[in-house]
Design a protein around this motif. Structure first.
Motif, PDB file in Angstrom:
ATOM      1  N   GLU A 144      -3.675   0.516  -7.985  1.00 24.53           N
ATOM      2  CA  GLU A 144      -5.241   0.309  -8.325  1.00 24.53           C
ATOM      3  C   GLU A 144      -5.931   1.663  -7.999  1.00 24.53           C
ATOM      4  O   GLU A 144      -6.082   2.238  -7.169  1.00 24.53           O
ATOM      5  CB  GLU A 144      -5.536  -0.768  -7.276  1.00 24.53           C
ATOM      6  N   GLY A 145      -6.930   1.823  -9.065  1.00 18.17           N
ATOM      7  CA  GLY A 145      -7.639   2.964  -9.033  1.00 18.17           C
ATOM      8  C   GLY A 145      -7.229   4.360  -9.396  1.00 18.17           C
ATOM      9  O   GLY A 145      -7.985   5.247  -9.962  1.00 18.17           O
ATOM     10  N   LEU A 146      -5.746   4.290  -9.847  1.00 19.41           N
ATOM     11  CA  LEU A 146      -5.250   5.489 -10.408  1.00 19.41           C
ATOM     12  C   LEU A 146      -5.313   5.049 -11.800  1.00 19.41           C
ATOM     13  O   LEU A 146      -4.563   4.629 -12.553  1.00 19.41           O
ATOM     14  CB  LEU A 146      -3.792   5.684 -10.059  1.00 19.41           C
ATOM     15  N   THR A 147      -6.405   5.711 -12.610  1.00 25.45           N
ATOM     16  CA  THR A 147      -6.526   5.700 -14.225  1.00 25.45           C
ATOM     17  C   THR A 147      -6.758   6.868 -14.569  1.00 25.45           C
ATOM     18  O   THR A 147      -7.153   7.825 -14.124  1.00 25.45           O
ATOM     19  CB  THR A 147      -7.619   4.676 -14.386  1.00 25.45           C
ATOM     20  N   ARG A 148      -6.840   6.816 -15.927  1.00 26.95           N
ATOM     21  CA  ARG A 148      -7.129   8.056 -16.770  1.00 26.95           C
ATOM     22  C   ARG A 148      -7.862   7.780 -18.227  1.00 26.95           C
ATOM     23  O   ARG A 148      -7.642   6.498 -18.547  1.00 26.95           O
ATOM     24  CB  ARG A 148      -6.080   9.026 -17.206  1.00 26.95           C
ATOM     25  N   GLU A 149      -8.843   8.326 -18.869  1.00 30.17           N
ATOM     26  CA  GLU A 149      -9.473   8.021 -19.916  1.00 30.17           C
ATOM     27  C   GLU A 149      -8.620   8.373 -21.074  1.00 30.17           C
ATOM     28  O   GLU A 149      -8.254   9.692 -21.161  1.00 30.17           O
ATOM     29  CB  GLU A 149     -10.814   8.452 -19.974  1.00 30.17           C
ATOM     30  N   LYS A 150      -8.670   7.511 -22.357  1.00 30.50           N
ATOM     31  CA  LYS A 150      -8.267   8.126 -23.425  1.00 30.50           C
ATOM     32  C   LYS A 150      -8.988   8.736 -24.397  1.00 30.50           C
ATOM     33  O   LYS A 150     -10.283   9.010 -24.047  1.00 30.50           O
ATOM     34  CB  LYS A 150      -7.644   6.568 -24.112  1.00 30.50           C
ATOM     35  N   VAL A 151      -8.731   9.239 -25.510  1.00 27.12           N
ATOM     36  CA  VAL A 151      -9.754   9.775 -26.701  1.00 27.12           C
ATOM     37  C   VAL A 151     -10.983   9.022 -26.869  1.00 27.12           C
ATOM     38  O   VAL A 151     -12.035   9.428 -26.789  1.00 27.12           O
ATOM     39  CB  VAL A 151      -9.076  10.398 -27.386  1.00 27.12           C
ATOM     40  N   THR A 189       0.802  -1.205  -0.072  1.00 24.13           N
ATOM     41  CA  THR A 189       0.122  -0.035  -0.125  1.00 24.13           C
ATOM     42  C   THR A 189       1.029   1.313  -0.094  1.00 24.13           C
ATOM     43  O   THR A 189       1.792   1.405   0.875  1.00 24.13           O
ATOM     44  CB  THR A 189      -0.918  -0.105   1.222  1.00 24.13           C
ATOM     45  N   VAL A 190       0.667   1.890  -1.001  1.00 20.90           N
ATOM     46  CA  VAL A 190       1.567   3.238  -0.959  1.00 20.90           C
ATOM     47  C   VAL A 190       0.505   4.636  -1.198  1.00 20.90           C
ATOM     48  O   VAL A 190      -0.536   4.336  -1.573  1.00 20.90           O
ATOM     49  CB  VAL A 190       2.131   3.291  -2.321  1.00 20.90           C
ATOM     50  N   GLY A 192       3.261  15.374  -7.681  1.00 20.87           N
ATOM     51  CA  GLY A 192       2.644  15.277  -8.819  1.00 20.87           C
ATOM     52  C   GLY A 192       1.099  15.688  -9.013  1.00 20.87           C
ATOM     53  O   GLY A 192       0.766  16.007  -7.855  1.00 20.87           O
ATOM     54  N   ASP A 193       0.572  15.524 -10.046  1.00 19.70           N
ATOM     55  CA  ASP A 193      -0.728  15.684 -10.128  1.00 19.70           C
ATOM     56  C   ASP A 193      -1.817  14.986  -9.110  1.00 19.70           C
ATOM     57  O   ASP A 193      -2.856  15.493  -8.983  1.00 19.70           O
ATOM     58  CB  ASP A 193      -1.387  15.707 -11.644  1.00 19.70           C
ATOM     59  N   HIS A 194      -1.247  13.779  -8.977  1.00 22.54           N
ATOM     60  CA  HIS A 194      -2.145  12.847  -8.158  1.00 22.54           C
ATOM     61  C   HIS A 194      -1.738  12.689  -6.753  1.00 22.54           C
ATOM     62  O   HIS A 194      -1.892  11.679  -6.077  1.00 22.54           O
ATOM     63  CB  HIS A 194      -2.431  11.430  -8.740  1.00 22.54           C
ATOM     64  N   LYS A 195      -1.170  13.730  -6.164  1.00 26.17           N
ATOM     65  CA  LYS A 195      -0.661  13.818  -4.809  1.00 26.17           C
ATOM     66  C   LYS A 195      -1.730  13.722  -3.700  1.00 26.17           C
ATOM     67  O   LYS A 195      -2.655  14.094  -3.593  1.00 26.17           O
ATOM     68  CB  LYS A 195      -0.111  15.312  -4.557  1.00 26.17           C
ATOM     69  N   GLY A 196      -1.266  12.859  -2.869  1.00 27.79           N
ATOM     70  CA  GLY A 196      -2.372  12.381  -1.892  1.00 27.79           C
ATOM     71  C   GLY A 196      -3.213  11.000  -1.938  1.00 27.79           C
ATOM     72  O   GLY A 196      -3.948  10.713  -1.044  1.00 27.79           O
ATOM     73  N   PHE A 197      -3.044  10.540  -3.480  1.00 29.07           N
ATOM     74  CA  PHE A 197      -3.648   9.245  -3.622  1.00 29.07           C
ATOM     75  C   PHE A 197      -3.201   8.016  -2.669  1.00 29.07           C
ATOM     76  O   PHE A 197      -1.987   7.840  -2.897  1.00 29.07           O
ATOM     77  CB  PHE A 197      -3.733   9.211  -5.263  1.00 29.07           C
ATOM     78  N   GLU A 198      -3.919   7.373  -2.307  1.00 27.15           N
ATOM     79  CA  GLU A 198      -3.475   5.992  -1.570  1.00 27.15           C
ATOM     80  C   GLU A 198      -4.260   4.726  -2.351  1.00 27.15           C
ATOM     81  O   GLU A 198      -5.317   4.628  -2.754  1.00 27.15           O
ATOM     82  CB  GLU A 198      -3.723   5.936  -0.210  1.00 27.15           C
ATOM     83  N   GLY A 199      -3.261   3.648  -2.434  1.00 25.93           N
ATOM     84  CA  GLY A 199      -3.755   2.576  -2.983  1.00 25.93           C
ATOM     85  C   GLY A 199      -2.861   1.400  -3.124  1.00 25.93           C
ATOM     86  O   GLY A 199      -1.586   1.615  -2.825  1.00 25.93           O
ATOM     87  N   LYS A 200      -3.197   0.290  -3.513  1.00 27.66           N
ATOM     88  CA  LYS A 200      -2.415  -1.076  -3.676  1.00 27.66           C
ATOM     89  C   LYS A 200      -1.541  -1.029  -4.866  1.00 27.66           C
ATOM     90  O   LYS A 200      -2.281  -0.880  -6.198  1.00 27.66           O
ATOM     91  CB  LYS A 200      -2.981  -2.334  -3.255  1.00 27.66           C
ATOM     92  N   ILE A 201      -0.433  -1.524  -4.912  1.00 27.17           N
ATOM     93  CA  ILE A 201       0.351  -1.654  -6.298  1.00 27.17           C
ATOM     94  C   ILE A 201      -0.267  -2.876  -6.924  1.00 27.17           C
ATOM     95  O   ILE A 201      -0.344  -3.814  -6.430  1.00 27.17           O
ATOM     96  CB  ILE A 201       1.918  -1.710  -5.938  1.00 27.17           C
TER      97      ILE A 201
END
Length: 265
Positions: A81-88, A53-54, A59-68
């Motif tokens: 896990e949970g750190l995603t972005r949408e493509k076009v 767990t990190v 960066g832009d996602h500062k403060g986000f927590e989740g499992k690798i």
């Protein structure tokens, strides 16, 4: 074993980073531990693994927590896990994060070999703190108690003597001031006496008042040297040129006019 020199050139450093073997890549994927884990585990950094767990610290996602969810040793990146972005086109993809930008909050100790590594670091003796030898000094309070003692009540005779001493001390500066004033007065009187002794200057007369006329500077001409009149001797006399008889001037005949030619005269 031969000691290797430290490489300072950035080009060579990048080359070693891209061509590093797997066992070295694993060490380069280390991340700092949280303050709680540092005190409990006795280590400051550990290589990240799947399941840890990190928390993202920069960066832009500062403060986000989740499992690798995945560790990419080839590109030196991790995916949370949970750190995603949408493509076009609308599909979601994981955002890659460098391990140096995260802090490990909880360790995954499912791997027995990793558990052994952590336990070994816990058992390592901590660095001994430097203890300064206490220098033997008497307690300060005792010294102050000795110095501060109650004074006995002063007698009437001693009080009178103290008052007399104060009066004498106060009179002395008055006498000194009087002497200074007298010295200043004497210094001021001296220049006055000097002025009186000086002789009175006479008033200038009318002749003295008139400005003197400037003398015209006349340049004297150099005296002409007297020419000595010496009579020339017979030898020195120039021989007179013989005077030649002047030749008679020839007069030109007048031209006859046309009327004279016709008349024959």
């Amino acid at each position: 074993m031969q000691a290797t020199k430290r490489i300072k050139k950035p080009g060579k450093q990048r080359k070693l980073l891209y061509n590093a073997p797997a066992h070295l890549r694993h060490k380069l994927m280390a991340a700092p531990l949280s303050p709680q884990l540092i005190t409990s585990k006795g280590a400051k950094t550990l290589p990240v693994r799947k399941g840890d767990t990190v928390r993202i610290m920069r960066g832009d996602h500062k403060g986000f927590e989740g499992k690798i969810s995945r560790v990419d040793l080839k590109n030196y990146r991790i995916y949370v896990e949970g750190l995603t972005r949408e493509k076009v086109d609308g599909t979601a993809i994981f955002v890659p994060v460098h391990p140096s930008k995260v802090m490990i909050k909880n360790l995954n100790l499912d791997d027995k070999w990793r558990k052994v590594i952590v336990e070994r670091k816990e058992e390592l003796p901590k660095k001994e703190e430097k203890v300064e030898k206490a220098v033997e000094k008497p307690p300060k309070k005792a010294e102050k108690a000795e110095k501060v003692t109650r004074k006995p009540p002063a007698k009437a005779a001693e009080v009178k003597e103290a008052k007399e001493v104060k009066e004498v001390v106060e009179e002395k500066p008055v006498e000194v001031k009087e002497k200074v004033v007298e010295a200043k007065v004497a210094i001021e009187e001296k220049p006055k006496e000097m002025k009186l002794k000086a002789k009175p200057t006479k008033a200038p007369t009318k002749a003295q008042k008139k400005p003197k006329a400037r003398k015209k500077m006349v340049r004297k001409k150099p005296a002409a040297k007297k020419k000595k009149e010496e009579k020339p001797t017979e030898e020195e006399k120039p021989a007179k040129k013989e005077e030649k008889p002047k030749a008679a001037k020839r007069t030109r005949a007048k031209r006859k006019t046309a009327s004279e030619k016709e008349g024959g005269t």
